[in-house]
Motif scaffolding. Structure first.
Motif, mmCIF file in Angstrom:
data_model
loop_
_atom_site.group_PDB
_atom_site.id
_atom_site.type_symbol
_atom_site.label_atom_id
_atom_site.label_comp_id
_atom_site.label_asym_id
_atom_site.label_seq_id
_atom_site.Cartn_x
_atom_site.Cartn_y
_atom_site.Cartn_z
ATOM 1 N N ASN A 7 0.944 -1.059 -0.173
ATOM 2 C CA ASN A 7 -0.084 0.182 -0.005
ATOM 3 C C ASN A 7 0.820 1.251 -0.158
ATOM 4 O O ASN A 7 1.552 1.402 0.970
ATOM 5 C CB ASN A 7 -1.013 0.092 1.096
ATOM 6 C CG ASN A 7 -1.773 1.256 1.264
ATOM 7 O OD1 ASN A 7 -1.331 2.220 1.137
ATOM 8 N ND2 ASN A 7 -2.942 1.124 1.814
ATOM 9 N N GLN A 33 -1.448 -0.866 -3.819
ATOM 10 C CA GLN A 33 -2.927 -0.259 -3.083
ATOM 11 C C GLN A 33 -2.705 0.980 -3.015
ATOM 12 O O GLN A 33 -1.556 1.445 -2.596
ATOM 13 C CB GLN A 33 -3.434 -1.149 -2.069
ATOM 14 C CG GLN A 33 -3.405 -2.734 -2.264
ATOM 15 C CD GLN A 33 -2.326 -3.351 -1.778
ATOM 16 O OE1 GLN A 33 -1.709 -3.138 -1.012
ATOM 17 N NE2 GLN A 33 -1.791 -4.270 -2.732
ATOM 18 N N ARG A 89 -11.268 -0.951 -5.872
ATOM 19 C CA ARG A 89 -10.594 -1.758 -4.557
ATOM 20 C C ARG A 89 -10.092 -3.254 -5.130
ATOM 21 O O ARG A 89 -9.463 -3.697 -4.381
ATOM 22 C CB ARG A 89 -11.698 -1.831 -3.458
ATOM 23 C CG ARG A 89 -11.773 -0.640 -3.015
ATOM 24 C CD ARG A 89 -12.642 -0.586 -1.727
ATOM 25 N NE ARG A 89 -13.104 0.436 -1.037
ATOM 26 C CZ ARG A 89 -12.024 1.220 -0.261
ATOM 27 N NH1 ARG A 89 -11.124 0.618 0.143
ATOM 28 N NH2 ARG A 89 -12.549 2.176 0.501
ATOM 29 N N TYR A 108 -7.799 -3.873 -2.085
ATOM 30 C CA TYR A 108 -7.728 -2.884 -0.935
ATOM 31 C C TYR A 108 -9.082 -2.641 -0.211
ATOM 32 O O TYR A 108 -10.002 -2.105 -0.578
ATOM 33 C CB TYR A 108 -7.337 -1.236 -1.614
ATOM 34 C CG TYR A 108 -7.329 -0.359 -0.679
ATOM 35 C CD1 TYR A 108 -6.761 -0.409 0.427
ATOM 36 C CD2 TYR A 108 -7.980 0.992 -0.936
ATOM 37 C CE1 TYR A 108 -6.996 0.710 1.393
ATOM 38 C CE2 TYR A 108 -8.152 1.945 -0.262
ATOM 39 C CZ TYR A 108 -7.370 1.935 1.029
ATOM 40 O OH TYR A 108 -7.174 2.897 1.989
#
Length: 258
Positions: A7, A33, A89, A108
């Motif tokens: 991320n 992400q 996502r 995500y």
DNA sequence: ATGGCTGAGCTACTCAGA
């Protein structure tokens, strides 16, 4: 084959850190992400210079996921689940690996805080739909890799102070049960499989010296279907990128399969 | 310790993150 999940908390704000990481670690596939950009502003060229192709599912300002790969991938898809809020996502792709076709699912998961709001309901509904679709998918292809920012603390050991998070959207039993339910569909949490009692984290808040005090949590995960556990070479949480200037609040988790 | 930092969009300040 080295696959990493990270991320990055904005791919554009983080591009120099990401390039440095690629030079140091040379992963085969990056699952990113929170890229926080629309597709048209994604720094494709930066990755292309290192020999990667980028597959991007972005949106303006928030969320967004991408798969960056040195190897050919097929059937890139952004429609794994129906998202009522149209948030970016999940992105999926198929990877040929040693006569197996592995479905890569980069996620995500919604944060879900505060818990007494529609944000928490959205997280629960999102996870519910995700599980239904994984259940369907694993019947068609038993070789599945799910990686990303799950926004779930699997167990008490996975956070510096569990009491602070037991009623939080990341640590609530109701949410942790969803994670267990997912694993019970036929997956292993690769980090925990290889590290039975080790306490390591993948996220540290920007606030109040959380990194320096090691006030972190393990919320970024690799789940591998049971059919793929024989291919695991190593799993590693690489803390170096978190220590850099202008770092993401998450650090990469690295899986090597053979 | 529900706030402290950080980023996007935008150009003052809100929203979001976990």
């Amino acid at each position: 084959m080295k696959i990493i999940s990270w991320n990055v908390n904005s791919v554009r704000a983080r591009i120099e850190n990401i390039k440095y990481y690629i030079k140091e670690s040379s992963p085969d596939i990056l699952l990113l992400q929170e890229i926080k950009t629309q597709n048209e502003n994604f720094p494709n060229d930066d990755f292309k210079k290192f020999g990667y192709t980028s597959y991007v599912f972005g949106q303006k300002s928030y969320n967004g996921v991408a798969i960056i790969s040195k190897h050919q991938l097929n059937n890139i898809n952004n429609n794994f689940i129906k998202d009522d809020l149209k948030q970016s996502r999940v992105i999926t792709a198929e990877l040929k690996f040693k006569k197996k076709i592995i479905e890569l699912i980069n996620i995500y998961v919604p944060n879900g805080n505060p818990v007494d709001t529609e944000k928490y309901e959205y997280k629960k509904e999102w996870l519910k739909r995700f599980l239904i679709n994984i259940k369907k998918r694993i019947q068609k292809n038993s070789n599945i890799l799910i990686a990303g920012d799950f926004n779930i603390i699997p167990d008490e050991i996975d956070v510096y102070d569990f009491k602070r998070y037991e009623n939080d959207a990341l640590g609530r039993l109701e949410i942790r049960k969803k994670y267990r339910e997912l694993i019970n569909l036929g997956f292993k949490d690769v980090y925990r499989l290889k590290n039975k009692t080790k306490q390591e984290y993948t996220f540290w808040d920007y606030f109040a010296g959380s990194w320096q005090k090691n006030y972190g949590m393990r919320i970024d995960h690799f789940l591998l279907s049971n059919s793929l556990t024989e291919n695991i070479k190593s799993i590693n949480i690489n803390k170096k990128p978190r220590s850099k200037v202008k770092s993401s609040d998450h650090t990469p988790i690295e899986l090597e399969i053979i």
